[in-house]
Write a protein that holds these residues in place. Structure first.
Motif, short mmCIF file in Angstrom:
data_model
loop_
_atom_site.label_atom_id
_atom_site.label_comp_id
_atom_site.label_asym_id
_atom_site.label_seq_id
_atom_site.Cartn_x
_atom_site.Cartn_y
_atom_site.Cartn_z
N THR A 71 0.98 -1.11 0.09
CA THR A 71 -0.06 -0.02 0.00
C THR A 71 0.91 1.39 -0.07
O THR A 71 1.92 1.31 0.89
N LEU A 72 0.74 2.10 -1.03
CA LEU A 72 1.82 3.21 -1.25
C LEU A 72 1.31 4.70 -0.78
O LEU A 72 0.14 4.79 -1.25
N ALA A 73 1.89 5.35 -0.04
CA ALA A 73 1.28 6.75 0.09
C ALA A 73 2.26 7.56 -0.98
O ALA A 73 3.81 7.43 -0.83
N GLU A 74 2.09 8.22 -1.98
CA GLU A 74 3.07 8.60 -3.00
C GLU A 74 2.87 10.28 -3.14
O GLU A 74 1.68 10.69 -2.75
N ILE A 126 -2.93 7.78 -2.67
CA ILE A 126 -2.64 6.46 -2.05
C ILE A 126 -2.90 5.50 -3.42
O ILE A 126 -3.64 5.78 -4.15
N SER A 127 -2.06 4.53 -3.50
CA SER A 127 -1.83 3.57 -4.62
C SER A 127 -1.98 1.96 -4.14
O SER A 127 -1.14 1.71 -3.33
N VAL A 128 -2.81 1.47 -4.82
CA VAL A 128 -3.06 -0.19 -4.53
C VAL A 128 -2.72 -0.90 -5.60
O VAL A 128 -3.12 -2.09 -5.74
N ILE A 129 -2.22 -0.15 -6.71
CA ILE A 129 -1.82 -0.82 -7.81
C ILE A 129 -1.16 -2.03 -7.94
O ILE A 129 -1.21 -3.01 -8.45
N THR A 174 -8.46 14.21 3.62
CA THR A 174 -7.81 12.86 4.13
C THR A 174 -7.77 11.77 3.22
O THR A 174 -9.18 11.25 2.78
N LEU A 175 -7.15 10.65 2.79
CA LEU A 175 -7.26 9.65 2.06
C LEU A 175 -7.11 8.34 2.97
O LEU A 175 -6.24 8.34 3.73
N ARG A 176 -8.19 7.36 2.88
CA ARG A 176 -8.02 6.37 3.47
C ARG A 176 -8.22 5.06 2.86
O ARG A 176 -9.02 5.14 1.97
N CYS A 177 -7.37 4.09 3.38
CA CYS A 177 -7.48 2.62 2.49
C CYS A 177 -7.62 1.51 3.69
O CYS A 177 -6.27 1.10 3.86
N PRO A 178 -8.52 1.25 4.03
CA PRO A 178 -8.60 0.34 5.17
C PRO A 178 -8.42 -1.06 4.57
O PRO A 178 -8.41 -2.05 5.43
N ALA A 179 -8.59 -1.53 3.41
CA ALA A 179 -8.64 -2.73 2.84
C ALA A 179 -8.27 -2.68 1.39
O ALA A 179 -8.47 -1.60 0.46
N ASP A 180 -7.92 -3.85 0.37
CA ASP A 180 -8.00 -3.96 -0.81
C ASP A 180 -9.02 -3.29 -1.70
O ASP A 180 -10.12 -3.43 -1.21
N PRO A 236 -3.37 2.30 -13.31
CA PRO A 236 -2.69 3.24 -13.47
C PRO A 236 -3.41 4.56 -14.30
O PRO A 236 -2.76 5.72 -13.84
N ALA A 237 -4.40 4.42 -14.86
CA ALA A 237 -5.05 5.68 -15.75
C ALA A 237 -5.92 6.28 -14.65
O ALA A 237 -6.99 7.10 -15.12
N ASP A 238 -6.21 5.94 -13.33
CA ASP A 238 -7.04 6.44 -12.41
C ASP A 238 -6.69 7.65 -11.81
O ASP A 238 -6.53 7.84 -10.68
N ASN A 239 -6.73 8.90 -12.77
CA ASN A 239 -6.08 10.00 -12.35
C ASN A 239 -6.97 10.95 -11.67
O ASN A 239 -6.65 12.11 -11.18
N THR A 240 -8.07 10.45 -10.98
CA THR A 240 -9.00 11.29 -10.23
C THR A 240 -8.73 11.16 -9.06
O THR A 240 -9.05 11.74 -8.01
N LYS A 241 -7.52 10.50 -8.48
CA LYS A 241 -7.32 9.96 -7.13
C LYS A 241 -6.05 10.92 -6.56
O LYS A 241 -5.77 10.87 -5.27
N THR A 242 -5.50 11.88 -7.58
CA THR A 242 -4.37 12.66 -6.88
C THR A 242 -4.91 13.96 -6.32
O THR A 242 -5.88 14.53 -7.09
N HIS A 243 -4.41 14.38 -5.40
CA HIS A 243 -4.92 15.61 -4.67
C HIS A 243 -3.61 16.66 -4.50
O HIS A 243 -2.55 16.30 -4.48
N SER A 244 -4.34 17.89 -4.52
CA SER A 244 -2.94 18.89 -4.27
C SER A 244 -3.20 19.68 -3.01
O SER A 244 -4.37 19.98 -2.57
N CYS A 245 -2.06 20.33 -2.68
CA CYS A 245 -2.06 21.30 -1.49
C CYS A 245 -0.86 22.23 -1.95
O CYS A 245 -0.06 21.94 -2.73
N PRO A 246 -0.79 23.42 -1.05
CA PRO A 246 0.09 24.43 -1.33
C PRO A 246 1.42 23.93 -0.95
O PRO A 246 1.69 22.98 0.04
#
Length: 180
Positions: A103-106, A122-125, A144-150, A159-169
């Motif tokens: 489970t990756l925090a990227e 977060i990626s579970v690819i 906040t991003l949560r990944c309690p299970a697969d 890989p093309a699931d590009n709506t899961k990236t978020h931004s901050c200053p």
């Protein structure tokens, strides 16, 4: 000559100040009932027993970085060994990415100048091994991003699931929690 020296020292201090202004602190916390061996690129790795944390300072401009948990690890006194999940070449202080499943925090820090944004996800690819929460803790950023299970809805599943990236200053601090 003294004026030139003073200008050089002032320039150096300003450059150092600017670099640290946009660095980020990652507080990595283990709330699992078992030891987790977090790994970070950049940053290395270490053991966290239940309830322990690891503050990790990451330089501004860091790209393609990640944090993941390793489980069921055994290392000798020289830092060599193996982990059942997330192993990174048989060393405590990772210099390579972890072997799946992980489970990756990227994240990417201070990108797209002059916008100066951090991006996180977060990626579970590559699979799932430890429940995770990844959240900003400063600059008014609150997603906040949560990944309690697969196959969790907050994580990249392909890989093309590009709506899961978020931004901050840029300069935002973050928290990664195992077993939130």
């Amino acid at each position: 000559m003294t004026l030139l020296k003073n200008l050089c020292v002032l320039s150096l201090l300003l450059a150092i100040s600017f670099t640290f202004t946009h660095a980020a602190r990652f507080d990595i916390i283990n709330r699992c009932p078992y030891a987790v061996w977090p790994a970070a690129l950049p940053g290395g790795g270490r053991r966290l027993n239940p309830g322990e944390s690891w503050p990790l300072d990451v330089p501004a401009g860091t790209k393609d970085a990640r944090i993941w948990g390793r489980t069921n690890c055994n290392f000798d006194g020289s830092g060599r060994g193996r982990c059942q999940t997330g192993d990174c070449g048989g060393v405590v202080a990772c210099r390579l990415s972890g072997a799946p499943p992980t489970t990756l925090a990227e994240y990417n820090l201070n990108q797209y100048q002059p916008k100066n944004l951090d991006f996180y996800d977060i990626s579970v690819i590559d699979g799932f091994n430890v429940p995770m929460e990844f959240s900003p803790t400063s600059n008014g950023c609150t997603r906040t991003l949560r990944c309690p299970a697969d196959k969790c809805p907050d994580a990249y599943l392909f890989p093309a699931d590009n709506t899961k990236t978020h931004s901050c200053p840029g300069g935002t601090n973050y928290r990664v929690v195992f077993c939130p």
